[in-house]
Design an enzyme around this catalytic site. Structure first.
Site, PDB file in Angstrom:
ATOM      1  N   HIS A  99       0.719  -1.239   0.003  1.00 41.19           N
ATOM      2  CA  HIS A  99       0.003   0.013   0.038  1.00 41.19           C
ATOM      3  C   HIS A  99       0.710   1.277  -0.032  1.00 41.19           C
ATOM      4  CE1 HIS A  99      -4.442   0.752   1.107  1.00 41.19           C
ATOM      5  NE2 HIS A  99      -4.121   1.560  -0.001  1.00 41.19           N
ATOM      6  N   ASP A 126      -9.649  -0.768   3.949  1.00 38.23           N
ATOM      7  CA  ASP A 126      -8.798  -1.095   4.324  1.00 38.23           C
ATOM      8  C   ASP A 126      -9.089  -1.852   5.760  1.00 38.23           C
ATOM      9  OD1 ASP A 126      -5.834  -2.022   5.382  1.00 38.23           O
ATOM     10  OD2 ASP A 126      -5.309  -0.334   4.007  1.00 38.23           O
ATOM     11  N   HIS A 128      -6.948  -1.629   7.974  1.00 35.39           N
ATOM     12  CA  HIS A 128      -5.986  -0.711   8.800  1.00 35.39           C
ATOM     13  C   HIS A 128      -6.235   0.688   8.451  1.00 35.39           C
ATOM     14  CE1 HIS A 128      -4.064  -4.555   8.318  1.00 35.39           C
ATOM     15  NE2 HIS A 128      -3.813  -4.660   9.462  1.00 35.39           N
ATOM     16  N   ASP A 130      -3.583   3.059   8.458  1.00 34.88           N
ATOM     17  CA  ASP A 130      -2.274   3.384   7.593  1.00 34.88           C
ATOM     18  C   ASP A 130      -2.411   4.935   8.043  1.00 34.88           C
ATOM     19  OD1 ASP A 130      -2.233   1.014   6.547  1.00 34.88           O
ATOM     20  OD2 ASP A 130      -2.978   1.405   4.672  1.00 34.88           O
ATOM     21  N   HIS A 143       4.207   1.048   4.436  1.00 32.47           N
ATOM     22  CA  HIS A 143       2.710   0.769   3.943  1.00 32.47           C
ATOM     23  C   HIS A 143       1.860   1.199   4.995  1.00 32.47           C
ATOM     24  CE1 HIS A 143       1.958  -3.826   5.313  1.00 32.47           C
ATOM     25  NE2 HIS A 143       2.623  -2.830   6.226  1.00 32.47           N
ATOM     26  N   ASP A 230      -7.529  -2.363  -0.408  1.00 34.63           N
ATOM     27  CA  ASP A 230      -6.860  -3.459   0.306  1.00 34.63           C
ATOM     28  C   ASP A 230      -7.319  -4.526   0.548  1.00 34.63           C
ATOM     29  OD1 ASP A 230      -5.232  -4.742   1.750  1.00 34.63           O
ATOM     30  OD2 ASP A 230      -4.115  -2.957   2.579  1.00 34.63           O
ATOM     31  N   ASP A 232      -6.764  -6.935   2.276  1.00 30.54           N
ATOM     32  CA  ASP A 232      -6.911  -7.322   3.626  1.00 30.54           C
ATOM     33  C   ASP A 232      -8.178  -6.712   4.386  1.00 30.54           C
ATOM     34  OD1 ASP A 232      -6.337  -4.871   4.637  1.00 30.54           O
ATOM     35  OD2 ASP A 232      -4.379  -5.353   5.011  1.00 30.54           O
ATOM     36  N   GLU A 275      -2.038  -5.036  -2.152  1.00 27.70           N
ATOM     37  CA  GLU A 275      -1.580  -6.058  -1.079  1.00 27.70           C
ATOM     38  C   GLU A 275      -1.916  -7.311  -1.130  1.00 27.70           C
ATOM     39  OE1 GLU A 275       0.434  -5.389   1.813  1.00 27.70           O
ATOM     40  OE2 GLU A 275       0.177  -3.405   1.770  1.00 27.70           O
TER      41      GLU A 275
END
Length: 303
Positions: A99, A126, A128, A130, A143, A230, A232, A275
């Site tokens: 990312h 995402d 997360h 970030d 990332h 992303d 994830d 990702e």
């Protein structure tokens, strides 16, 4: 929206904490992303691939922001490819890669519209947020700093990519699907002004309501929005091939709904998928899901 799609591949895993995600663009191609988009009556143009050096041959530098200089160079080259494609009238589709590449891709989209006295919004899908900086990161992996950089927080060498100003106004940024936020990172998240739709909120309100609000926020006074997806963000039971899996993510249908809502808004100006780690995938399941989601984001419907 242009029917000419520009595919930009960014093969990088320096921003992540483990190897393999640099092969994500190749895995998406093997899974059939180009014919899937052509089946939607797009003209798909291969604009180019940005390749990062391997970690074995690069000095990691400061442990609080590992491989910063090499990542900066990759992001600048990504910026130049994406900006060039947009200036030629193409809709950019960026395939990653970790990312950190978004620091270049989003900056390019922002610069394209800034040159036309317009701004963009951003929807960040995402697990997360970030929003770490070198001062807060527990890992030093860049990332996990991408969104902080794009909103103007972090090393000047990264915030200066492109136009040298924050790429996006935090008031026009939403994160969807967050469920793992580092302790010190939370402070900047709360202070920044970005909107975070945690998985708890997605569970309570539904993905459709959250996405509707995110789109409204991203398009208020802007030319449109970039969506950074992303993989994830999806529950690892459905998408095992990611480097930082977190249980309790978006379901298969919720992930598609997010993509479908982006398309239905008519305001998406660019799209990226990041990702994917084929080393950790199971018989290409995550890669094929990524292709399906990209197709949904670009107009594929059931009927």
């Amino acid at each position: 929206m242009s029917r000419d799609l520009a595919l930009v591949s960014v093969s990088i895993d320096l921003g992540a904490g483990r190897r393999g995600v640099d092969m994500g663009p190749s895995a998406l191609r093997i899974a059939g992303i180009t014919p899937a988009l052509q089946d939607l009556d797009y003209s798909v143009r291969e604009i180019g691939t940005v390749n990062a050096a391997g970690p074995e041959s690069v000095d990691p530098g400061d442990s609080r922001a590992k491989f910063l200089e090499e990542i900066r160079g990759v992001c600048q080259r990504t910026h130049d490819l994406v900006l060039g494609a947009m200036d030629q009238g193409c809709f950019p589709v960026i395939l990653g890669g970790d990312h950190s590449l978004s620091m270049g891709s989003v900056a390019a989209v922002a610069d394209h519209y800034r040159n036309r006295d317009q701004s963009i919004g951003l929807i960040w899908v995402d697990a997360h947020t970030d929003m770490n900086t070198p001062e807060t990161t527990p890992s030093g992996n860049i990332h996990g700093m991408s969104l902080a950089i794009l909103t103007g927080h972090g090393p000047e060498s990264l915030t200066g990519i492109g136009g040298g100003r924050p790429s996006v106004d935090p008031e026009r940024v939403s994160v969807i699907g967050a469920r793992e936020i580092d302790g010190k990172e939370r402070e900047l998240v709360k202070e920044s002004g970005i909107r975070v739709f945690t998985m708890d909120e997605v569970d309570r309100r539904g993905a459709a309501a959250c996405m509707d609000e995110a789109v409204e926020r991203a398009t208020d006074g802007t030319a449109g929005f970039h969506i950074s997806f992303d993989l994830d963000s999806i529950d690892p039971m459905q998408a095992p091939g990611v480097g930082t899996p977190v249980d309790g993510g978006l379901t298969y249908r919720e992930a598609h709904l997010v993509a479908e809502k982006a398309w239905e808004s008519g305001r998406m100006v660019s799209f990226e998928m990041v990702e994917l780690n084929p080393v950790l995938d199971e018989r290409g399941r995550t890669a094929h899901l990524g292709v399906e989601i990209a197709a949904s984001a670009l107009g594929k419907t059931i009927l």
